[in-house]
Design a protein around this motif. Sequence first.
Motif, PDB file in Angstrom:
ATOM      1  N   GLY C 257       0.846  -1.195   0.000  1.00  0.00           N
ATOM      2  CA  GLY C 257       0.000   0.000   0.000  1.00  0.00           C
ATOM      3  C   GLY C 257       0.873   1.234   0.000  1.00  0.00           C
ATOM      4  N   SER C 258       0.695   2.094  -1.017  1.00  0.00           N
ATOM      5  CA  SER C 258       1.602   3.233  -1.122  1.00  0.00           C
ATOM      6  C   SER C 258       1.155   4.384  -0.222  1.00  0.00           C
ATOM      7  CB  SER C 258       1.688   3.695  -2.580  1.00  0.00           C
ATOM      8  OG  SER C 258       0.426   4.053  -3.049  1.00  0.00           O
ATOM      9  N   ALA C 262       3.776   1.798   6.851  1.00  0.00           N
ATOM     10  CA  ALA C 262       3.786   0.338   6.984  1.00  0.00           C
ATOM     11  C   ALA C 262       3.758  -0.353   5.631  1.00  0.00           C
ATOM     12  CB  ALA C 262       2.595  -0.105   7.820  1.00  0.00           C
ATOM     13  N   GLY C 263       3.132   0.269   4.640  1.00  0.00           N
ATOM     14  CA  GLY C 263       2.924  -0.382   3.351  1.00  0.00           C
ATOM     15  C   GLY C 263       4.181  -0.987   2.751  1.00  0.00           C
ATOM     16  N   PRO C 264       5.199  -0.166   2.506  1.00  0.00           N
ATOM     17  CA  PRO C 264       6.412  -0.719   1.896  1.00  0.00           C
ATOM     18  C   PRO C 264       7.063  -1.809   2.755  1.00  0.00           C
ATOM     19  CG  PRO C 264       6.400   1.652   1.720  1.00  0.00           C
ATOM     20  CD  PRO C 264       5.251   1.286   2.608  1.00  0.00           C
ATOM     21  N   ILE C 265       6.936  -1.718   4.099  1.00  0.00           N
ATOM     22  CA  ILE C 265       7.518  -2.767   4.952  1.00  0.00           C
ATOM     23  C   ILE C 265       6.779  -4.080   4.699  1.00  0.00           C
ATOM     24  CG2 ILE C 265       8.079  -3.437   7.311  1.00  0.00           C
ATOM     25  CD1 ILE C 265       7.747  -0.515   8.119  1.00  0.00           C
ATOM     26  N   ILE C 297      -3.387  -8.062  -8.508  1.00  0.00           N
ATOM     27  CA  ILE C 297      -3.714  -6.753  -9.076  1.00  0.00           C
ATOM     28  C   ILE C 297      -5.198  -6.682  -9.428  1.00  0.00           C
ATOM     29  CG2 ILE C 297      -3.341  -5.207 -11.025  1.00  0.00           C
ATOM     30  CD1 ILE C 297      -0.487  -6.368 -11.166  1.00  0.00           C
ATOM     31  N   VAL C 298      -5.690  -7.742 -10.055  1.00  0.00           N
ATOM     32  CA  VAL C 298      -7.098  -7.712 -10.467  1.00  0.00           C
ATOM     33  C   VAL C 298      -8.012  -7.795  -9.242  1.00  0.00           C
ATOM     34  CG1 VAL C 298      -8.861  -8.875 -11.837  1.00  0.00           C
ATOM     35  CG2 VAL C 298      -6.560  -8.662 -12.727  1.00  0.00           C
ATOM     36  N   ILE C 304      -2.403  -4.439   0.269  1.00  0.00           N
ATOM     37  CA  ILE C 304      -2.908  -5.024   1.511  1.00  0.00           C
ATOM     38  C   ILE C 304      -3.487  -3.939   2.410  1.00  0.00           C
ATOM     39  CG2 ILE C 304      -2.192  -6.136   3.646  1.00  0.00           C
ATOM     40  CD1 ILE C 304      -0.384  -7.888   2.116  1.00  0.00           C
ATOM     41  N   VAL C 305      -2.738  -2.829   2.547  1.00  0.00           N
ATOM     42  CA  VAL C 305      -3.220  -1.759   3.416  1.00  0.00           C
ATOM     43  C   VAL C 305      -4.576  -1.254   2.912  1.00  0.00           C
ATOM     44  CG1 VAL C 305      -2.779   0.591   4.204  1.00  0.00           C
ATOM     45  CG2 VAL C 305      -0.927  -1.070   4.167  1.00  0.00           C
ATOM     46  N   GLY C 306      -4.698  -1.121   1.572  1.00  0.00           N
ATOM     47  CA  GLY C 306      -5.956  -0.683   0.983  1.00  0.00           C
ATOM     48  C   GLY C 306      -7.073  -1.676   1.267  1.00  0.00           C
ATOM     49  N   ALA C 307      -6.747  -2.983   1.137  1.00  0.00           N
ATOM     50  CA  ALA C 307      -7.756  -4.014   1.359  1.00  0.00           C
ATOM     51  C   ALA C 307      -8.223  -3.987   2.802  1.00  0.00           C
ATOM     52  CB  ALA C 307      -7.186  -5.381   0.998  1.00  0.00           C
TER      53      ALA C 307
END
Lengths: 251, 293, 327
Positions: C257-258, C262-265, C297-298, C304-307
């Motif tokens: 999650g950009s 936490a996202g990049p980790i 992607i689809v 993950i953060v977005g989800a």
Amino acid sequence: MLKTDGVTIRFGGLVAVNKVSIHVRKGQITGLIGPNGAGKTTFFNCISGVYKPSEGHVVFDGKNIEGMRPHKVNAAGMARTYQVINLFRKMTVQENIMVGMHSRLKSNFWSDLLRLPNQRKEEKFVREETEKWMEFVGLQDMRDHEAGSLSYGKQRLLEIVRGLASEPKLILLDEPVAGMNSKEKEEFDALLRRILNLGVTILMIEHDMKLVMGVCDYVYCLEHGSLLAEGVPEVVQNNPDVIAAYLGGDE
Amino acid sequence: MRMLIQLIITGLALGGVYSLISMGYSLIYKASGLMTFAQGDILTVGAFLGLTFYRFLKLPYIVALLLTMAVAFIIGFLLEKGVIRKLLNKNVNAIYIVLATIAVSYIFQNGAQAIWSSKVEYFPSVFSTDSVAVLGVNVQPESLLCIGASMICMILLHFFMTKTRIGTSMRAAAMDSMAAESCGINVSLNTGITWGIAAGIAAIGGIFIGPMYGVYVTLGSKLGTKGFAGAVMGGYGNMYGAMVGGLLLGLLETLVAGYISSELRNLFAYIILIIFLFVKPTGIFNEQAIQDV
Amino acid sequence: MKNKKLSGNLLKCLVAVVVALLVPVLLGGSSYMCLVACFVTIYTISASGLDVLYGYSGQISMGHAAFYAIGGYGAGLLSEYLGIPLFISMFIAAAIAALIGALLAFPASKLKFHFLSLATIAFGEIIYQIVTNSPGRITGNYNGFFHSKLDIFGLKLDNNIKFYYFGLVCVVLFLIAKTMIVRSRTGRAFIAIRENTQAAEGMGVNVRKYKIIAFAVSAFFVAFAGSMYLGLVGYLHPDMYLQKQSVLFVTMMLFGGSASLAGPIIGAISIEILLEGLRTFEEYQMLIYGILLLIVIVAMPGGIVGAVKNIKAGILRRRAQKLDKEV
């Protein structure tokens, strides 16, 4: 405060704005009216540095500013809002106003990275200052809401106050009441007065004739890129050319 | 002089293949405003399909060519319908579409390795002789085939886009999809067809280049990036620009390799790409689609 | 309310650091597993650097492997030919990469998304070509480049556990730096540019200047990570810097999650573990990886953060509906 002298803007062979000269006086509300497609927003974009005029001069606060980049125009003391709302949608209300203060702040990359004392002091000032601006338009309860989630009218208010946060000498408002509900519109007169009381001069594009006639000190009317009429509201309103342009434009 | 002629012919042959890839990029960009990174690996798949039909199944060359094109068309069409359209409907950021096409390219490249082989496969010659004389210079007949065939593809594509009903409606949809939709044009179908055609022409590029370079799994990935250089040189989004840009790139690159150093060939192509992007992003044909912000 | 949230975040960070400190113990001191953990620290810094560029300032790069190479080879060459200790040349190489990033961004900042990705791809390929055909073969070309492993003023990081702790310190420092940058006037300018470039310019943000700063910062992060790789492995090969590597950075950043800490980790941990896990499939590794990538992607753009955010929002909505009904 702001003077344009024979400003002409061409896109290829098309003349969008043709030799327009206006004069915005300090401490006044100046209106810019005209049918859709008359070139009002193009003219605004030219004043605020988005376009460079093909001919003519723009003098702001005694300085020639034509061709200056928009961020420099902002730093010189001119803020603006947009016809199509241009907020930073995913930033909160408070953060939007913080960005509005950008040109007033001094911290740079290194002081931000190292959190130098000056930077901390400035950030504290930013938070206090934004509180003041949120209160100015009654958005203090929405401080942490994303700008994109606000109602249309509230987004307009936020855009105005984001512009004011740079403490400009002049603010350009592009159709500020479009999309506002009737209550917000009614309160808008008073808001304009309060902006004037801050010492900010106003140049406004507006379609709402009732508002224009009620608050403007001086009105310019554009049609097909050229000035059609100017004067105090009553004079412009009764000008037969203006009436014809509006009737023609409404067809 | 002999060397120059030789280089020009090999350069144009390579350039012809670049053109086929570049045209695919431009078609897709015009039709959907998107960029695909799978073109190069579709070329690889095309080369392997051609190899299968021609060398293993012993089908006549022209049948192998048409079959490969048809299969690639279906792959491209399904890629648009199954992946790209789905993502567009979800309104995702452009980066996810780019990444999806890259994932697809990994699947093609590594799928080709799993199905066929990881070695360089020999693509049998179509002609009975190894060389023909052109202006007193011996050249591989495949280079001439490559030049001729890619020219024919370009001309056919030109007529398809301008003279046929589907082509015209595709151009209309690319210009203004809303207006085209209201004229009864099935825009979604058209975009699918565009992706199919782009895949089809890339795949036959694989068949043309196969006899000259051999067929292997990473054949297309480098050509795919070079194709971008061709498309940008011509003016990204302009079909004719892509043809010219691709040919020119192949020619210049081969001349650099021949006269200066073969090690500089790739470096030269990428420097051209970056210079065009920075200095003349609208390309030779001044295509406005790429206009700066 | 604000303080509560702040201390909550601080608590989460502390828990994360404590868990990270225990990783070698949890892995039972296995040298191979610790090596994977070392790679995670390197990739976390890379993905976080790219996040400053894409997640915050909204610019894409599909060629950051070039900076990874500049960091690795730069640090190695400085130490090999000028005799500067590797630990110091790591910083110098990263600074050089930042400068190169700024120079690249100067013309590139004008380009729209797709064409910026092409320009960065071209840049990546150019660096790759230089590394493989270096003047005087100083990079060892296709033979690769050898260098002794990292020692910091006599402290030899000669096993993976030691290097892991060094990597962890770097991660913490870089993440603090990232947080300082993005939560400030500079960071607000980045986000404003991402959200609406025209309005940012109208509000007095010098768009080009901030785009260049973002590029330089991300180049510094990724180049430093690249030099850490040299310090860890002691060997570089040009094929580590193919476009695939740039795509890997982008994938790690987006998967977690950009525009988040936490996202990049999360992205670096999950993708690195996934790739290591898929090694057992040998030649099918990249095929399976491609298929999984496409499915993810689809199925869940937003990472993950977005989800997780979506699921949270869904629960809140359902709760609100329930409350509505009860009222």
